[in-house]
Design a protein around this motif. Structure first.
Motif, PDB file in Angstrom:
ATOM      1  N   ASP A 144       2.791   3.452   2.160  1.00  0.00           N
ATOM      2  CA  ASP A 144       2.259   4.580   2.923  1.00  0.00           C
ATOM      3  C   ASP A 144       3.296   5.695   3.021  1.00  0.00           C
ATOM      4  O   ASP A 144       4.474   5.446   3.266  1.00  0.00           O
ATOM      5  CB  ASP A 144       1.869   4.143   4.338  1.00  0.00           C
ATOM      6  N   ARG A 191      -0.759   7.604   0.142  1.00  0.00           N
ATOM      7  CA  ARG A 191       0.050   6.491  -0.349  1.00  0.00           C
ATOM      8  C   ARG A 191       0.731   6.882  -1.648  1.00  0.00           C
ATOM      9  O   ARG A 191       0.225   7.701  -2.410  1.00  0.00           O
ATOM     10  CB  ARG A 191      -0.821   5.249  -0.597  1.00  0.00           C
ATOM     11  N   GLN A 217      -3.476   9.549  -3.238  1.00  0.00           N
ATOM     12  CA  GLN A 217      -2.254   9.011  -3.821  1.00  0.00           C
ATOM     13  C   GLN A 217      -1.311  10.165  -4.163  1.00  0.00           C
ATOM     14  O   GLN A 217      -1.736  11.203  -4.689  1.00  0.00           O
ATOM     15  CB  GLN A 217      -2.558   8.196  -5.083  1.00  0.00           C
TER      16      GLN A 217
END
Length: 312
Positions: free
Chosen positions: A11, A5, A75
């Motif tokens: 996403d 993400r 991330q």
């Protein structure tokens, strides 16, 4: 399933671990390291791995050679290129010139712009000039401009790789769509310089990449006239197969056949005549292939031309 993400929450990708490496054909596939994932993510985010940072659940940055097992969500942070001093730009150029791949990797991870030049030379130009394949590949992966020329003469990385016969570097640059026909200022094309040095495999690669077999240098010399003048038989055959113009003269009117007759290269003459080169085409001063062969007493060439005349 591994999910990636953006910091904003959107996403970027969701994929099984076994798809990494395996889909890319990378050597890292058995342990699925971060490097493989970043290369996959480049398709989505449009940035090379050097400008990507992947953070695991506790906020730690994953290094490129780290494994991915045990992570379910990461991330992705995209970095701007850092401010680079002249000394830092020179440091990357020196590392590229010295074939110091580990140093190049470290510097690109700053992340540093791979296109910064010092005294007109970029890191990619220096690596291509030296034939350092791994460094060339790293710089291209970092989005180095494959066509950025040397400032003084306009020579590109592809040109110097062709000039010195660095076959694998030529192949890599062509795969990255380097301009196969970009010539130097007031000078030859990559194809002409490869013909001049009789680098047969380089010529083959350039022609496979649809290099212009008829693009001339400033005096009108073509790859075929260069190959004919130097007696490069294998290159001559490759150029004729690529439909090079066998009768195209340079500015003084000299054709490939004229060069071969002048140089007493009977085998080149035979090949050109078999390809139906114009045996009667004269230079601007009126000299023909037959007249120059007679003048220089190149008897074997004269016989070949006379036989061709008799068959006509």
């Amino acid at each position: 399933m591994l999910r990636v993400r953006m910091m904003s929450g959107g996403d970027v990708a969701a994929l099984p671990l076994e798809e990494l490496g395996d889909a890319l054909g990378l050597t890292e596939q058995p342990d699925r390291p971060v490097r493989s994932l970043k290369r996959r993510l480049e398709r989505q985010c449009g940035q090379p791995r050097f400008r990507q940072r992947l953070l695991c659940e506790n906020g730690a940055v994953l290094q490129d050679d780290a494994p991915l097992e045990g992570h379910a969500e990461l991330q992705l942070v995209l970095l701007d290129l850092g401010q680079t001093s002249q000394d830092q730009a020179a440091e990357l150029i020196v590392a590229a010139d010295d074939n110091n791949t580990s140093k190049v990797e470290i510097l690109l991870q700053r992340p540093q712009d791979p296109n910064l030049a010092v005294r007109g030379h970029t890191p990619l130009f220096c690596a291509a000039f030296r034939g350092h394949l791994q460094v060339v590949s790293l710089l291209l992966e970092a989005s180095a401009d494959a066509d950025k020329p040397r400032y003084d003469d306009g020579a590109t990385p592809l040109f110097v790789a062709c000039q010195y016969g660095h076959l694998e570097v030529v192949q890599t640059l062509l795969q990255m769509r380097a301009d196969q026909d970009r010539d130097v200022k007031d000078g030859p094309t990559p194809l002409i310089i490869a013909c001049q040095s009789n680098f047969v495999d380089v010529v083959r690669l350039l022609l496979a990449a649809l290099a212009d077999s008829n693009k001339a240098d400033p005096i009108g010399g073509t790859p075929l006239s260069m190959a004919s003048a130097l007696g490069c038989l294998e290159i001559l055959g490759l150029l004729l197969e690529a439909n090079a113009d066998k009768d195209r003269p340079q500015r003084d009117g000299m054709t490939p056949l004229f060069f071969a007759c002048q140089g007493n290269d009977a085998e080149v003459v035979r090949i050109l005549l078999d390809a139906r080169a114009d045996k009667d085409k004269a230079c601007h001063d009126g000299a023909t292939p037959l007249s120059v062969a007679r003048q220089k007493r190149h008897e074997d060439v004269v016989r070949l031309l006379q036989v061709a005349c008799d068959k006509a």
